[in-house]
Structures are given as structure tokens and as C-alpha cells.
Design an enzyme around this catalytic site. Structure first.
Site, PDB file in Angstrom:
ATOM      1  N   GLU A 281      70.812  55.141 -11.346  1.00 25.89           N
ATOM      2  CA  GLU A 281      71.598  54.882 -10.134  1.00 25.89           C
ATOM      3  C   GLU A 281      72.573  53.734 -10.344  1.00 25.89           C
ATOM      4  O   GLU A 281      73.605  53.657  -9.692  1.00 25.89           O
ATOM      5  CB  GLU A 281      70.683  54.581  -8.941  1.00 25.89           C
ATOM      6  CG  GLU A 281      70.166  55.838  -8.267  1.00 25.89           C
ATOM      7  CD  GLU A 281      69.649  55.633  -6.848  1.00 25.89           C
ATOM      8  OE1 GLU A 281      69.399  54.474  -6.452  1.00 25.89           O
ATOM      9  OE2 GLU A 281      69.483  56.638  -6.140  1.00 25.89           O
ATOM     10  N   HIS A 302      53.122  64.667 -28.095  1.00 24.12           N
ATOM     11  CA  HIS A 302      52.755  66.083 -28.165  1.00 24.12           C
ATOM     12  C   HIS A 302      53.575  66.900 -27.178  1.00 24.12           C
ATOM     13  O   HIS A 302      53.152  67.962 -26.729  1.00 24.12           O
ATOM     14  CB  HIS A 302      51.261  66.246 -27.892  1.00 24.12           C
ATOM     15  CG  HIS A 302      50.425  65.559 -28.925  1.00 24.12           C
ATOM     16  ND1 HIS A 302      49.827  66.231 -29.973  1.00 24.12           N
ATOM     17  CD2 HIS A 302      50.135  64.252 -29.091  1.00 24.12           C
ATOM     18  CE1 HIS A 302      49.181  65.358 -30.733  1.00 24.12           C
ATOM     19  NE2 HIS A 302      49.357  64.143 -30.217  1.00 24.12           N
ATOM     20  N   LYS A 414      73.174  64.436   0.328  1.00 27.71           N
ATOM     21  CA  LYS A 414      72.493  64.062   1.578  1.00 27.71           C
ATOM     22  C   LYS A 414      73.286  64.566   2.786  1.00 27.71           C
ATOM     23  O   LYS A 414      72.715  65.075   3.748  1.00 27.71           O
ATOM     24  CB  LYS A 414      72.384  62.534   1.676  1.00 27.71           C
ATOM     25  CG  LYS A 414      71.463  61.880   0.670  1.00 27.71           C
ATOM     26  CD  LYS A 414      71.355  60.407   1.028  1.00 27.71           C
ATOM     27  CE  LYS A 414      70.852  59.568  -0.117  1.00 27.71           C
ATOM     28  NZ  LYS A 414      70.970  58.139   0.146  1.00 27.71           N
TER      29      LYS A 414
HETATM   30  O1  PA5 Z   1      68.086  52.020  -5.083  1.00 30.72           O
HETATM   31  C1  PA5 Z   1      68.485  52.419  -4.001  1.00 30.72           C
HETATM   32  O2  PA5 Z   1      69.260  51.741  -3.290  1.00 30.72           O
HETATM   33  C2  PA5 Z   1      68.037  53.747  -3.431  1.00 30.72           C
HETATM   34  O3  PA5 Z   1      67.268  54.455  -4.337  1.00 30.72           O
HETATM   35  C3  PA5 Z   1      67.213  53.518  -2.169  1.00 30.72           C
HETATM   36  O4  PA5 Z   1      66.105  52.730  -2.469  1.00 30.72           O
HETATM   37  C4  PA5 Z   1      66.749  54.837  -1.552  1.00 30.72           C
HETATM   38  O5  PA5 Z   1      67.853  55.673  -1.337  1.00 30.72           O
HETATM   39  C5  PA5 Z   1      66.041  54.591  -0.237  1.00 30.72           C
HETATM   40  O6  PA5 Z   1      66.873  53.911   0.643  1.00 30.72           O
HETATM   41  P1  PA5 Z   1      66.297  53.142   1.883  1.00 30.72           P
HETATM   42  O7  PA5 Z   1      65.447  52.032   1.400  1.00 30.72           O
HETATM   43  O8  PA5 Z   1      67.512  52.643   2.615  1.00 30.72           O
HETATM   44  O9  PA5 Z   1      65.525  54.123   2.688  1.00 30.72           O
END
Ligand code: PA5
Length: 446
Positions: A281, A302, A414
Site C-alpha cells: 500500500e 515445500h 470500494k
Molecule cells: O493502511 C491503511 O491505511 C489501510 O489499510 C486501512 O488500515 C484500512 O483501509 C482500514 O481503514 P480504517 O482504519 O479507516 O477502517
């Protein structure tokens, strides 16, 4: 022995890190500016002292419960799971009787039904973790658990709930205010994947009885030098996070498009998933980045290891080891000749030998590799690893000239899912979806 990074097999001579190393002054200046402006709480942890008090104050409340059901996804769940699996393995072992943590980080009707059917509401605390306070996978489960608690506990339902969310905004913050639900904040500017050492990861850790202070102080040991207002390029050049970042950035230039995270500390396998999210990310932007590939030693020897060894030569590796894992039971002395080489030896010797063998074989097969060798598998080391890899990820992103702190590309899917559920607005997405679903289909039964 100290915790070490072993660069012997990093193939530095085949890479050209010089252009990145030359940016040390610029990177140091950026760190000074960003930490000074409060935009990197992952490194400065300004929330630390208050969180420590908050956790101490929360402990009697947590002690009332046998079960914690954590609702969260992505960065709001992966760090907690990594800590749970590493430091509270008993829940997955026979005869467990202590507290239990359940992490609901998917839209999984089977799992949710099981929680609703089997958890005792009066001995369960539901912890909803969402920085934005609006993530449907998490808030959707919150609605169902809220109704479940209301059904079982009546007007006391909110006493078995705990929210971890933004201090000021979002739907869940509104819930805190409306129903006076206990809450701890996700600090400003702390993105999900950088938040494990805040209330997000430390509430479940505290519930399970982990040494939370050791985690935080381990991370501080690594990241504190990066937060000095006097940080220089020279100092940064000597910091392991910058060395990892220049390595990672120069690997990309040579076509190394995958970064394996091979864990030879079996209980730490879930750190691979935590790392994968952090790396993907943060760095998968603008057509750049390397794909993180979590792997577990020795299990994956394995499984996917054949591809690591002899597939396309586009892989580098972070290789996690700890020579001081427990020895375990001894192999019996009375074994067939075929297995004479393990007679009377410690079971734990095997994983060390296999780790060494795999590390060397990867290296011989052209996989640039940095070994992260832990002196111990304790919370302090986990904190150090979290600090090191988080800082290295941010610096790698900066060297790649992308923003490692956002994740804009995940939004489209999303929005389309919300359009599918007929959320208001999103007219463009609804039209797109319609076109996608009514296009000529190529369906073939199997
Ligand atoms: O690293 C990030 O920002 C994302 O993976 C969020 O943690 C994830 O989308 C969840 O978001 P939130 O904590 O706002 O529900």
C-alpha cells in the site's frame, strides 16, 4: 549478540545505490521537516505517554472479559494479528484456557455467524477499530454486533464495546459521543499500516497480557535517531532504515520487482502479512514498486520456494531469522540409519540448518538477500523490526518520488462495491458498473 542486518548476500556490487545515497542530505532535511511538523507520528510517537496512561486505565475494564472480538481491516487488524500470533500462540494450541482474541477482518458470514452463536456476550468486549470510522467491512460488522449486544445486554450494551477511531471525525466518533462508548483515539496523521504501535495494536496486545512497553521501547531504539531536529545526511547514511531504502530503490532499477519476506521464526509468520500490506500500500504507486511476497520458513520450502529459486530472476529477499529460538525436544537416539544425522540432536537445530540452507541457496540462485537476524524473539525485537521496516518503507517511497503514506488506488473498487449496493450518489460508478455487467460475457462452464 545484538540484532543484526547481514548484508553479505545483498549483491550491493551488482546494484547502483549511489544516486540514492547521494540524496541523504535531502532525505534528512525532509525527515526533520516532516517530524517537526507532526506529520510522521509513526516515528515521533507523540501520543506515547498518554497512550501508556490510557492503557493502564483500561486494564481493569479489559480484565472483565474472556473474549475480545476485534472488528477491523487492513492496517486496523494485521498488526494486531502479527502480535497475537507471535506472542500469544497458546490460543492456537491444545488446552488453551486464558483470554481469547478473535479478529474479524473480512466479510465472512461463516465466521461472523460463529462469533454470534458461540461467544458469550457478557464476557466479550467488541473492539471496533477504524481510523476513518466509515469502512463498510468494519462498520457493517459493528452494526450487527451492536444489535447483538443490545439484544443480550439490553441498555448496558455499550459497556461491552470499545471504539478506536479518529479523535474528532467519522461515523464511529459520533457513536462514541451519542452512546458514551469507551474510546481511544487513532492519532492524527497515523495511517492504518503504520498504526500497530498505537491503540490500534496495543489494546489487543494489552488484553492478551503482552509486554507493550517493551514493544514501544524497541521501536524507539530504532526510530529515535530519525526524529532528531539536528539529523544530518551523514547520520542518515549510517541508519539501517536508509540503507534498506537505498537497497530497495536500487533493486527496482535493476528489475527486481518482487520482495520476498521469508520468516524463519515460525510464530512470526503473520509479520509477513503485516509487512506485505505495509510495502504494497505504501509503494505500489504510479507504475512503480515491488510486489511483497510473504513466505514462511520452513513450510514454504515445500511450496513456493521452487519459484524463488528457479523462476524468473526478479526477486530480492528480506530473510528473518533468530538463532536463539528454543531448542525444543530432542530427537530420539534410536533412529534408523537413514536419519542418523539427527539422532540425539535438538529439534530446534533443524530450522536453523534449513534456514541457513535456504538462505545460501537463494543467494547462489541470484536472489539479493538481507538477513534480519534477531538476537531474541521478544516484544522488544518485534518493536525494533516494526520501527525499522516502517521507516525503511517511508524512505524507500521518498527515494522513489512517490507518497508512501496514501493508498488512492484502492478507492475505485470500494466505490464500485458501494455503487453495487446502491449507495447514494456514485452515478458515474453505477453507469460504469452497468456497462461492465451488460457487456458481452464469455462464460464457460467447468
Ligand atoms: O493502511 C491503511 O491505511 C489501510 O489499510 C486501512 O488500515 C484500512 O483501509 C482500514 O481503514 P480504517 O482504519 O479507516 O477502517
Amino acid at each position: 549478540m545484538a540484532d543484526m542486518l547481514d548484508w553479505t548476500s545483498a549483491d550491493l556490487e551488482k546494484l547502483d545505490a549511489a544516486p540514492y545515497e547521494a540524496r541523504a542530505d535531502e532525505m534528512a532535511g525532509r525527515l526533520v521537516a516532516e517530524t517537526g511538523a507532526g506529520r510522521l507520528p509513526f516515528l515521533t510517537m507523540p501520543y506515547g505517554p498518554i497512550l501508556k496512561d490510557d492503557l493502564a486505565g483500561l486494564q481493569p475494564f479489559l480484565n472483565r472479559f474472556d473474549h475480545m472480538l476485534l472488528l477491523g481491516i487492513g492496517g486496523s487488524a494485521l498488526g494486531a494479528r502479527a502480535l497475537q500470533k507471535a506472542f500469544f500462540p497458546q490460543q492456537d494450541q491444545p488446552g488453551h484456557t486464558g483470554p481469547s482474541l478473535w479478529i474479524a477482518d473480512n466479510v465472512d458470514a461463516y465466521a461472523l455467524e460463529a462469533y454470534l452463536a458461540k461467544l458469550p456476550p457478557e464476557k466479550t468486549v467488541v473492539v471496533t477499530v477504524s481510523k476513518s470510522g466509515g469502512t463498510i467491512e468494519t462498520v457493517g460488522q459493528y452494526f450487527i454486533l451492536k444489535e447483538w449486544m443490545q439484544r443480550h445486554l439490553g441498555e448496558d450494551w455499550a459497556e461491552n464495546m470499545l471504539l478506536v477511531t479518529d479523535e474528532a471525525k467519522g461515523f464511529l466518533r459520533g457513536e462514541v459521543e451519542r452512546y458514551h462508548i469507551k474510546a481511544l483515539p487513532v492519532p492524527d496523521n497515523l495511517g492504518g499500516r503504520y498504526s500497530v504501535l498505537s491503540a490500534v495494536g496495543l489494546i489487543p496486545a494489552a488484553f492478551l497480557g503482552m509486554d507493550v512497553d517493551a514493544l514501544i521501547s524497541g521501536a524507539r531504539e530504532v526510530v529515535a535517531p530519525l526524529t532528531s531536529a539536528e539529523l544530518t545526511g551523514d547520520q542518515l547514511t549510517r541508519h539501517p532504515s536508509f540503507q534498506l531504502a537505498t537497497w530497495a530503490a536500487s533493486l527496482l532499477d535493476k528489475g527486481y520487482q518482487e520482495m520476498i519476506f521469508f520468516t524463519y521464526v515460525p510464530l512470526w509468520a503473520s509479520f509477513g502479512d503485516w509487512f506485505a500490506q505495509l510495502w504494497a500500500e505504501s509503494l505500489g504507486k504510479e507504475g512503480k514498486g515491488s510486489q511483497p511476497v510473504p513466505a514462511i520458513g520452513v513450510t514454504d520450502q515445500h511450496s513456493v520456494n521452487q519459484m524463488f529459486m528457479d523462476g524468473i530472476r526478479n526477486k530480492a529477499c528480506l530473510f528473518l531469522t533468530c538463532p536463539n529460538l528454543p531448542a525444543g525436544p530432542k530427537f530420539p537416539a534410536d533412529l534408523p540409519d537413514q536419519f542418523a544425522y539427527v539422532r540425539g540432536k535438538d529439534f530446534g537445530e533443524l530450522i536453523q540448518a534449513e534456514g541457513l540452507g535456504t538462505r545460501m541457496a537463494l543467494s547462489k540462485n541470484g536472489v539479493p538477500l538481507v538477513e534480519m537476524r534477531l538476537d531474541a524473539d521478544t516484544p522488544r525485537e518485534a518493536g525494533k523490526l516494526i520501527g525499522l521496516l516502517g521507516a525503511a518503507t517511508i524512505l524507500t517511497g521518498w527515494l522513489m518520488d512517490i507518497n508512501p503514506l496514501d493508498q488512492p488506488a484502492v478507492e475505485l473498487g470500494k466505490r464500485l462495491a458501494k455503487a453495487r449496493m446502491d449507495a447514494e450518489g456514485l452515478d458515474e460508478e453505477k453507469a460504469d458498473l452497468n456497462a461492465f455487467l451488460t457487456a458481452d460475457l464469455d462464460l464457460r462452464e467447468f
